[in-house]
Design a protein around this motif. Structure first.
Motif, short mmCIF file in Angstrom:
data_model
loop_
_atom_site.label_atom_id
_atom_site.label_comp_id
_atom_site.label_asym_id
_atom_site.label_seq_id
_atom_site.Cartn_x
_atom_site.Cartn_y
_atom_site.Cartn_z
N VAL A 64 0.84 -1.14 0.06
CA VAL A 64 0.05 -0.09 0.03
C VAL A 64 0.76 1.24 0.03
N VAL A 65 1.79 1.41 0.73
CA VAL A 65 2.73 2.57 0.94
C VAL A 65 3.49 2.53 -0.42
N GLY A 70 4.37 5.74 -5.43
CA GLY A 70 4.53 5.47 -6.88
C GLY A 70 3.56 6.39 -7.54
N PHE A 71 2.30 6.49 -6.87
CA PHE A 71 1.24 7.39 -7.67
C PHE A 71 1.73 8.94 -7.34
N ALA A 72 2.16 9.06 -6.23
CA ALA A 72 2.53 10.57 -5.82
C ALA A 72 3.65 10.92 -6.60
N ALA A 75 2.31 11.53 -10.13
CA ALA A 75 1.69 12.83 -10.20
C ALA A 75 2.49 13.94 -10.05
N LEU A 76 3.65 14.02 -9.26
CA LEU A 76 4.33 15.13 -9.24
C LEU A 76 5.47 15.67 -10.11
N PHE A 77 6.03 14.26 -10.80
CA PHE A 77 7.06 14.58 -11.81
C PHE A 77 6.63 14.41 -13.38
N ASN A 78 5.38 14.15 -13.50
CA ASN A 78 5.04 14.05 -14.81
C ASN A 78 4.75 15.27 -15.33
#
Length: 139
Positions: A64-65, A70-72, A75-78
């Protein structure tokens, strides 16, 4: 001779009693060891189950972590918006699909050519055998 027989009988009786006492003590010691081993095995099973449950919980928590991180990160670096990213992915999927379709058509065409060539070869062999005189069956 009776005194000797009585003495021998008494020694044999005492010997049998001492053997019986030792046998009884040995059996009691073995039973105690067996019980201790069973308690130890039960404790080891409980510890194994506890560690397995703990490891499973740790794995799920890590999963989960990791997914959240990974999602964060994506979302931040895309550098593109979600719509642009979806369009790029759709374009890539389309080009891969077209490339696969082209390779499949080329493979099918090559297979058809090979089958046609083999068919022509078999017809040539058949005609050649028909033109040959039959072997003498009177030999």
């Amino acid at each position: 001779m009776t005194v000797e027989n009585d003495a021998i009988t008494e020694v044999a009786r005492r010997f049998a009693e001492s053997i019986h006492a030792e046998r009884t003590a040995t059996l009691e010691a073995l039973a105690a060891e067996r019980e201790a081993a069973q308690r130890l095995l039960a404790a080891l099973r409980r510890e194994h189950e506890r560690q397995s449950a703990s490891a499973t919980g740790a794995f799920v928590a890590g999963l989960v972590v990791g997914a959240a991180l990974g999602f964060a990160a994506v979302a931040l670096f895309n550098p593109r918006s979600g719509n642009e990213t979806r369009q790029r992915l759709a374009a890539r999927a389309s080009s891969v699909r077209q490339s696969f379709a082209e390779r499949l058509r080329a493979a099918i065409a090559a297979g058809q050519r090979a089958a046609a060539e083999r068919e022509q070869e078999l017809w040539r062999e058949y005609r050649k055998r028909l033109s040959e005189p039959p072997p003498d069956s009177a030999a």
